[in-house]
Design an enzyme around this catalytic site. Structure first.
Site, PDB file in Angstrom:
ATOM      1  N   GLN A 293      -6.152  -3.138   4.714  1.00 44.01           N
ATOM      2  CA  GLN A 293      -7.542  -3.107   5.171  1.00 44.01           C
ATOM      3  C   GLN A 293      -8.438  -2.615   4.038  1.00 44.01           C
ATOM      4  OE1 GLN A 293      -6.734  -0.553   8.563  1.00 44.01           O
ATOM      5  NE2 GLN A 293      -7.232  -2.235   9.953  1.00 44.01           N
TER       6      GLN A 293
ATOM      7  N   VAL B  91      -9.579   3.587   6.908  1.00 45.77           N
ATOM      8  CA  VAL B  91      -8.848   2.435   7.421  1.00 45.77           C
ATOM      9  C   VAL B  91      -7.404   2.880   7.587  1.00 45.77           C
ATOM     10  CG1 VAL B  91     -10.369   0.633   6.502  1.00 45.77           C
ATOM     11  CG2 VAL B  91      -8.498   1.500   5.087  1.00 45.77           C
ATOM     12  N   SER B  92      -6.671   2.182   8.450  1.00 45.82           N
ATOM     13  CA  SER B  92      -5.319   2.621   8.791  1.00 45.82           C
ATOM     14  C   SER B  92      -4.248   2.118   7.844  1.00 45.82           C
ATOM     15  CB  SER B  92      -4.974   2.174  10.213  1.00 45.82           C
ATOM     16  OG  SER B  92      -5.891   2.722  11.118  1.00 45.82           O
ATOM     17  N   THR B  93      -4.447   0.946   7.235  1.00 44.14           N
ATOM     18  CA  THR B  93      -3.399   0.376   6.392  1.00 44.14           C
ATOM     19  C   THR B  93      -3.941   0.002   5.023  1.00 44.14           C
ATOM     20  OG1 THR B  93      -3.821  -1.903   7.078  1.00 44.14           O
ATOM     21  CG2 THR B  93      -2.286  -0.624   8.433  1.00 44.14           C
TER      22      THR B  93
END
Length: 178
Positions: A13, A8-10
């Site tokens: 998330q 996941v990017s952040t």
């Protein structure tokens, strides 16, 4: 062996849905991370690729969790292929490099993903242009105080020392000194 990779990017998330899908698909070993960026900035992806051995299959839930462009996708697939490792994507049915039709599907989906990325970039550029034309887009706030740079240089401080003292790049100091 099935080697899984989730990303996941952040920090906001959650990896749980991807991890559940990978385990349900039979992944024996799963690497995961919460990070955005290029392949070089994703240590768990590099570790997963390094871990995979000939005859293994690398499994992800979606292509966008694995690669950032079709070039990136093809480079990563080539790296796996050179090691004798197959590739499978759970949510994009048919993407399985251990089959001929899966290889074809991978190429088509990669092209579509790159097209979508280009469209998104075009829409963003159009939005910024419109905001600038309407006087609503100012760009980010300046992080360098030109007067402070010139003051320190005027006191005889060397450009490298000014850059270090202010936490800015040396090129910025030279640009402001000119």
């Amino acid at each position: 062996m099935l080697v899984g990779y989730a990303r996941v990017s952040t920090a906001e998330q959650h990896l749980d849905p991807q991890l559940a899908q990978l385990h349900a698909a039979g992944a024996d070993k799963v690497f995961s991370e919460k990070v955005s960026g290029t392949t070089a900035k994703r240590p768990q992806l590099l570790a997963a690729i390094e871990f995979a051995r000939e005859g293994d299959v690398f499994v992800v839930t979606r292509l966008d969790r694995f690669a950032r462009s079709s070039v990136d996708l093809h480079n990563l697939i080539q790296t796996l292929s050179n090691k004798g490792v197959g590739f499978r994507c759970i949510e994009q049915a048919g993407v399985d490099t251990t089959t001929s039709s899966g290889k074809l599907m991978l190429g088509m989906l990669g092209a579509v993903a790159e097209f979508e990325t280009a469209l998104r970039a075009e829409r963003q550029a159009e939005g910024i242009a419109k905001a600038k034309a309407d006087g609503r887009y100012q760009g980010r706030k300046a992080t360098i105080d030109p007067a402070e740079v010139r003051r320190l240089l005027g006191e005889g401080m060397k450009p490298s020392a000014v850059a270090k003292a202010l936490g800015i790049g040396r090129a910025s100091v030279y640009r402001l000194a000119a």
